[in-house]
Design a protein around this motif. Structure first.
Motif, short mmCIF file in Angstrom:
data_model
loop_
_atom_site.label_atom_id
_atom_site.label_comp_id
_atom_site.label_asym_id
_atom_site.label_seq_id
_atom_site.Cartn_x
_atom_site.Cartn_y
_atom_site.Cartn_z
N GLY A 40 0.83 -1.20 0.00
CA GLY A 40 0.00 0.00 0.00
C GLY A 40 0.85 1.24 0.00
O GLY A 40 2.07 1.19 0.15
N ALA A 41 0.20 2.38 -0.17
CA ALA A 41 0.91 3.66 -0.15
C ALA A 41 0.02 4.69 0.52
O ALA A 41 -1.21 4.65 0.39
CB ALA A 41 1.27 4.10 -1.56
N ALA A 61 4.79 7.11 1.74
CA ALA A 61 5.32 5.86 2.27
C ALA A 61 4.73 4.69 1.51
O ALA A 61 3.57 4.71 1.12
CB ALA A 61 5.00 5.73 3.76
N ILE A 62 5.55 3.69 1.29
CA ILE A 62 5.13 2.42 0.70
C ILE A 62 5.16 1.39 1.82
O ILE A 62 6.17 1.24 2.52
CB ILE A 62 6.07 1.99 -0.45
CG1 ILE A 62 6.13 3.07 -1.54
CG2 ILE A 62 5.64 0.64 -1.02
CD1 ILE A 62 4.83 3.39 -2.23
N CYS A 63 4.05 0.68 2.00
CA CYS A 63 3.89 -0.27 3.11
C CYS A 63 3.84 -1.70 2.57
O CYS A 63 3.14 -1.96 1.58
CB CYS A 63 2.59 0.01 3.87
SG CYS A 63 2.33 1.73 4.29
N GLY A 75 8.44 1.95 3.88
CA GLY A 75 9.51 2.71 3.24
C GLY A 75 9.06 4.14 3.08
O GLY A 75 8.09 4.41 2.38
N MET A 76 9.74 5.06 3.77
CA MET A 76 9.36 6.47 3.75
C MET A 76 10.28 7.24 2.80
O MET A 76 11.50 7.20 2.97
CB MET A 76 9.43 7.05 5.17
CG MET A 76 8.47 6.36 6.12
SD MET A 76 8.83 6.69 7.86
CE MET A 76 10.36 5.81 8.09
N LEU A 77 9.67 7.90 1.82
CA LEU A 77 10.44 8.63 0.81
C LEU A 77 10.72 10.04 1.32
O LEU A 77 9.81 10.87 1.39
CB LEU A 77 9.67 8.69 -0.50
CG LEU A 77 9.52 7.35 -1.23
CD1 LEU A 77 8.34 6.57 -0.72
CD2 LEU A 77 9.38 7.59 -2.70
N TYR A 168 6.03 3.33 -5.81
CA TYR A 168 5.66 4.75 -5.72
C TYR A 168 5.15 5.25 -7.07
O TYR A 168 4.17 6.00 -7.13
CB TYR A 168 6.85 5.58 -5.23
CG TYR A 168 6.48 7.04 -5.02
CD1 TYR A 168 5.51 7.40 -4.10
CD2 TYR A 168 7.08 8.04 -5.77
CE1 TYR A 168 5.16 8.73 -3.91
CE2 TYR A 168 6.74 9.37 -5.58
CZ TYR A 168 5.77 9.71 -4.66
OH TYR A 168 5.42 11.02 -4.48
N GLU A 169 5.78 4.82 -8.14
CA GLU A 169 5.29 5.18 -9.49
C GLU A 169 3.86 4.67 -9.70
O GLU A 169 3.01 5.38 -10.24
CB GLU A 169 6.21 4.61 -10.58
CG GLU A 169 7.52 5.34 -10.72
CD GLU A 169 7.35 6.79 -11.17
OE1 GLU A 169 6.50 7.07 -12.04
OE2 GLU A 169 8.08 7.64 -10.61
#
Length: 175
Positions: A40-41, A61-63, A75-77, A168-169
């Motif tokens: 998820g994001a 963030a990507i979870c 993952g936090m951008l 993320y894309e």
């Protein structure tokens, strides 16, 4: 149990071992949802703590959640790279209400250079005593920490160089 459908917004609920609600993320976009894996994001999503405090996440963030692994990875951008926050937790379950898991306090923070640090060992020991974690649970959690550390060192799964960028894309196509 099927996973949530891609493109759907879901709530994420974190509990403690004693069944008490710990934290709720209001809205996460499902990028991939299967029986075993949910990716998820979210970005600037509202988070409610068990004590009623509310805050908003600061960055995209990507979870990554898995139904058979005792951890999840966020993952936090950030401007200076991707930071990972890994929760040692039960495998997730999903129902129509939310994606749910039990948070077992231990966390691993991973920095953009892939160095990492184990956090909250004192909190884990305190809750282990207070909530009477069974000995087998302690072994399961520490075995999963070993697995997680191997993944970090090997750049496997959510730690692979292209994972966060790819997802993320995909997230940006839904926005």
């Amino acid at each position: 149990m099927a996973g949530p459908q891609s493109g759907k917004r879901i709530e994420i609920q974190s509990y403690k071992h004693n069944g008490r609600l710990h934290r709720v993320w209001e809205s996460t976009m499902v990028l991939k949802g299967t029986r075993n894996v949910v990716i998820g994001a979210n970005d600037r999503t509202r988070v409610t703590e068990s004590d009623g405090r509310i805050w908003v996440t600061r960055e995209p963030a990507i979870c990554y959640f898995h139904s058979k692994l005792w951890f999840n990875v966020i993952g936090m951008l950030r401007q200076d790279g991707v930071y990972y926050y890994c929760n040692i937790s039960s495998p997730f379950v999903y129902d129509e209400e939310a994606l749910k898991y039990i948070d077992y306090d231990l966390d691993i923070k991973v920095f953009p250079d892939m160095t990492f640090k184990l956090l909250d060992e004192d909190e884990y020991e305190q809750h282990k005593r207070e909530m009477n974690y069974p000995r087998v649970l302690d072994r399961i959690l520490y075995n999963n920490i070993d697995t997680l550390v191997r993944w970090i060192r090997q750049r496997k799964g959510p730690f692979s160089p292209e994972f966060i960028d790819q997802w993320y894309e995909r997230y940006l196509t839904y926005r």
